[in-house]
Design a protein around this motif. Sequence first.
Motif, PDB file in Angstrom:
ATOM      1  N   SER A  34      10.906   0.039 -28.751  1.00  0.00           N
ATOM      2  CA  SER A  34      11.834   0.512 -27.711  1.00  0.00           C
ATOM      3  C   SER A  34      12.039   2.023 -27.730  1.00  0.00           C
ATOM      4  O   SER A  34      12.523   2.592 -26.762  1.00  0.00           O
ATOM      5  CB  SER A  34      13.195  -0.187 -27.868  1.00  0.00           C
ATOM      6  OG  SER A  34      13.757   0.120 -29.128  1.00  0.00           O
ATOM      7  N   GLU A  78       7.380   3.278 -29.533  1.00  0.00           N
ATOM      8  CA  GLU A  78       7.167   3.480 -28.091  1.00  0.00           C
ATOM      9  C   GLU A  78       5.862   4.252 -27.872  1.00  0.00           C
ATOM     10  O   GLU A  78       5.095   3.962 -26.947  1.00  0.00           O
ATOM     11  CB  GLU A  78       8.348   4.244 -27.478  1.00  0.00           C
ATOM     12  CG  GLU A  78       8.178   4.474 -25.994  1.00  0.00           C
ATOM     13  CD  GLU A  78       9.361   5.219 -25.357  1.00  0.00           C
ATOM     14  OE1 GLU A  78      10.445   5.255 -25.954  1.00  0.00           O
ATOM     15  OE2 GLU A  78       9.167   5.767 -24.266  1.00  0.00           O
ATOM     16  N   ALA A  90       2.988   2.014 -28.171  1.00  0.00           N
ATOM     17  CA  ALA A  90       2.857   1.212 -26.948  1.00  0.00           C
ATOM     18  C   ALA A  90       2.136   2.015 -25.864  1.00  0.00           C
ATOM     19  O   ALA A  90       1.201   1.520 -25.216  1.00  0.00           O
ATOM     20  CB  ALA A  90       4.238   0.761 -26.476  1.00  0.00           C
ATOM     21  N   HIS A 110       2.601  -7.020 -26.599  1.00  0.00           N
ATOM     22  CA  HIS A 110       3.913  -7.632 -26.792  1.00  0.00           C
ATOM     23  C   HIS A 110       4.763  -6.577 -27.477  1.00  0.00           C
ATOM     24  O   HIS A 110       4.470  -6.191 -28.615  1.00  0.00           O
ATOM     25  CB  HIS A 110       3.822  -8.869 -27.680  1.00  0.00           C
ATOM     26  CG  HIS A 110       3.167 -10.049 -27.026  1.00  0.00           C
ATOM     27  ND1 HIS A 110       3.678 -10.665 -25.905  1.00  0.00           N
ATOM     28  CD2 HIS A 110       2.049 -10.726 -27.329  1.00  0.00           C
ATOM     29  CE1 HIS A 110       2.907 -11.667 -25.555  1.00  0.00           C
ATOM     30  NE2 HIS A 110       1.897 -11.721 -26.393  1.00  0.00           N
ATOM     31  N   VAL A 111       5.786  -6.076 -26.779  1.00  0.00           N
ATOM     32  CA  VAL A 111       6.639  -5.043 -27.372  1.00  0.00           C
ATOM     33  C   VAL A 111       7.942  -5.687 -27.837  1.00  0.00           C
ATOM     34  O   VAL A 111       8.573  -6.437 -27.100  1.00  0.00           O
ATOM     35  CB  VAL A 111       6.890  -3.880 -26.379  1.00  0.00           C
ATOM     36  CG1 VAL A 111       5.628  -3.055 -26.196  1.00  0.00           C
ATOM     37  CG2 VAL A 111       7.392  -4.380 -25.021  1.00  0.00           C
ATOM     38  N   LEU A 129      13.332  -1.887 -23.543  1.00  0.00           N
ATOM     39  CA  LEU A 129      12.034  -2.577 -23.548  1.00  0.00           C
ATOM     40  C   LEU A 129      11.573  -2.859 -22.121  1.00  0.00           C
ATOM     41  O   LEU A 129      10.394  -2.689 -21.790  1.00  0.00           O
ATOM     42  CB  LEU A 129      12.128  -3.906 -24.311  1.00  0.00           C
ATOM     43  CG  LEU A 129      12.056  -3.861 -25.838  1.00  0.00           C
ATOM     44  CD1 LEU A 129      12.062  -5.287 -26.390  1.00  0.00           C
ATOM     45  CD2 LEU A 129      10.835  -3.105 -26.342  1.00  0.00           C
ATOM     46  N   ALA A 152       8.213  -1.484 -20.478  1.00  0.00           N
ATOM     47  CA  ALA A 152       7.188  -2.436 -20.027  1.00  0.00           C
ATOM     48  C   ALA A 152       6.854  -2.216 -18.552  1.00  0.00           C
ATOM     49  O   ALA A 152       5.676  -2.210 -18.166  1.00  0.00           O
ATOM     50  CB  ALA A 152       7.668  -3.874 -20.266  1.00  0.00           C
ATOM     51  N   ARG A 161       3.183  -1.195 -17.188  1.00  0.00           N
ATOM     52  CA  ARG A 161       2.458  -2.073 -16.238  1.00  0.00           C
ATOM     53  C   ARG A 161       2.065  -1.289 -14.986  1.00  0.00           C
ATOM     54  O   ARG A 161       0.995  -1.493 -14.418  1.00  0.00           O
ATOM     55  CB  ARG A 161       3.326  -3.275 -15.868  1.00  0.00           C
ATOM     56  CG  ARG A 161       3.321  -4.377 -16.930  1.00  0.00           C
ATOM     57  CD  ARG A 161       3.952  -5.658 -16.388  1.00  0.00           C
ATOM     58  NE  ARG A 161       5.385  -5.502 -16.167  1.00  0.00           N
ATOM     59  CZ  ARG A 161       6.334  -5.875 -17.038  1.00  0.00           C
ATOM     60  NH1 ARG A 161       6.004  -6.450 -18.176  1.00  0.00           N
ATOM     61  NH2 ARG A 161       7.606  -5.699 -16.770  1.00  0.00           N
ATOM     62  N   VAL A 182       2.012  -6.466 -20.153  1.00  0.00           N
ATOM     63  CA  VAL A 182       2.973  -6.001 -21.161  1.00  0.00           C
ATOM     64  C   VAL A 182       4.162  -6.948 -21.130  1.00  0.00           C
ATOM     65  O   VAL A 182       4.795  -7.120 -20.084  1.00  0.00           O
ATOM     66  CB  VAL A 182       3.450  -4.554 -20.876  1.00  0.00           C
ATOM     67  CG1 VAL A 182       4.413  -4.092 -21.970  1.00  0.00           C
ATOM     68  CG2 VAL A 182       2.269  -3.601 -20.767  1.00  0.00           C
ATOM     69  N   GLU A 183       4.457  -7.580 -22.269  1.00  0.00           N
ATOM     70  CA  GLU A 183       5.585  -8.522 -22.328  1.00  0.00           C
ATOM     71  C   GLU A 183       6.608  -8.051 -23.347  1.00  0.00           C
ATOM     72  O   GLU A 183       6.236  -7.585 -24.429  1.00  0.00           O
ATOM     73  CB  GLU A 183       5.085  -9.912 -22.691  1.00  0.00           C
ATOM     74  CG  GLU A 183       4.182 -10.505 -21.625  1.00  0.00           C
ATOM     75  CD  GLU A 183       4.015 -12.006 -21.797  1.00  0.00           C
ATOM     76  OE1 GLU A 183       4.989 -12.674 -22.203  1.00  0.00           O
ATOM     77  OE2 GLU A 183       2.911 -12.482 -21.530  1.00  0.00           O
ATOM     78  N   GLU A 184       7.876  -8.221 -23.010  1.00  0.00           N
ATOM     79  CA  GLU A 184       8.948  -7.840 -23.927  1.00  0.00           C
ATOM     80  C   GLU A 184       9.388  -9.053 -24.737  1.00  0.00           C
ATOM     81  O   GLU A 184       9.512 -10.143 -24.185  1.00  0.00           O
ATOM     82  CB  GLU A 184      10.176  -7.333 -23.168  1.00  0.00           C
ATOM     83  CG  GLU A 184       9.907  -6.261 -22.127  1.00  0.00           C
ATOM     84  CD  GLU A 184      10.001  -6.803 -20.717  1.00  0.00           C
ATOM     85  OE1 GLU A 184       8.926  -7.063 -20.124  1.00  0.00           O
ATOM     86  OE2 GLU A 184      11.118  -6.955 -20.206  1.00  0.00           O
TER      87      GLU A 184
END
Length: 264
Positions: A9, A14, A17, A28-29, A37, A41, A45, A52-54
């Motif tokens: 985050s 970050e 990511a 997957h963050v 998040l 994300a 995207r 990208v999934e939180e």
Amino acid sequence: MLAVITGASRGIGESYARQLAARGYGLHVVARDAERLATLAAGLRAAHPVPVEEIVLDLALPDSAERLYAEVRGRRSAPVDLLVNNAGFGLYGEFTDTPTPRLQEMVYLQVVTVMKLMRLFLPEMRERGSGAIINVASVAGLLPVPYMALYAATKAFMVSLGLSVEQEVRPYGVFVQTCCPGQTLTDFHGTAGMSRPYASGGQQTADDVVAESLAAVDRRRPMVITGYRNRLYMHLQQFVPRQLVLWVTARRMKSHTGTGRASV
Ligand SMILES: NC(=O)c1ccc[n+]([C@@H]2O[C@H](COP(=O)([O-])OP(=O)(O)OC[C@H]3O[C@@H](n4cnc5c(N)ncnc54)[C@H](OP(=O)(O)O)[C@@H]3O)[C@@H](O)[C@H]2O)c1
């Protein structure tokens, strides 16, 4: 390609990511701050053609590693190629004064959860003969740090476990990197209860740390101390008696002005 990043985050996580999404990784963050998040994300995207999934999770809870693993298994369609164990925080002050629940929280986050996530994700990487883990430790894991005693001890655990396991999994085609940043310009010092970083000048940005870490992954380097000043300091201190290094470190750390408001 799919990566799981803890502590994504803010700060160094970050940056992982952003740089991994730019390299084409789906992500997957993971962190506790759902709003940050979600913003991250959505931005990733929009900028990159990757999923990208939180996953909103407190990784200092005893069963959080199992919950994260189950969540990733439940959602993913591809195998996890890269796990980045990055979530962490510091605590500044005398060990004797630090509330035990805060110390325990740190051990769960930086020892127990890190150990369990490695143990959970490694078998399938070994089975496939590919995959990598980055453990974000610290130069504090290479040398005890009075007034951040438990923090340094948890990072020493990460250094030792990462370097040993790397030797065990390398023959199977799996790679573990131990990443040791020095002072990096993030929210870390404020969270730790320090009014400022413990030395002036020479700090790296999170982006620089991550760029060095990922370049070292490309070269299959099991250990990276980021920043030439940090590498130089860690090299030179080997030639000075350990007690003297500790005495100087203790004086520098003690003279630091804490805010008295360590928070997570
Ligand atoms: N900054 C430095 O000088 C420095 C130097 C060497 C090593 N490091 C290491 O680098 C890593 C990242 O630190 P940073 O500098 O980027 O600090 P940061 O900006 O404070 O970020 C810390 C990250 O860890 C997450 N986190 C903290 N507690 C968590 C919990 N209980 N469950 C889930 N996520 C949690 C935070 O997310 P939420 O708050 O949203 O949960 C945040 O994303 C840490 O392991 C730190 O020890 C930092």
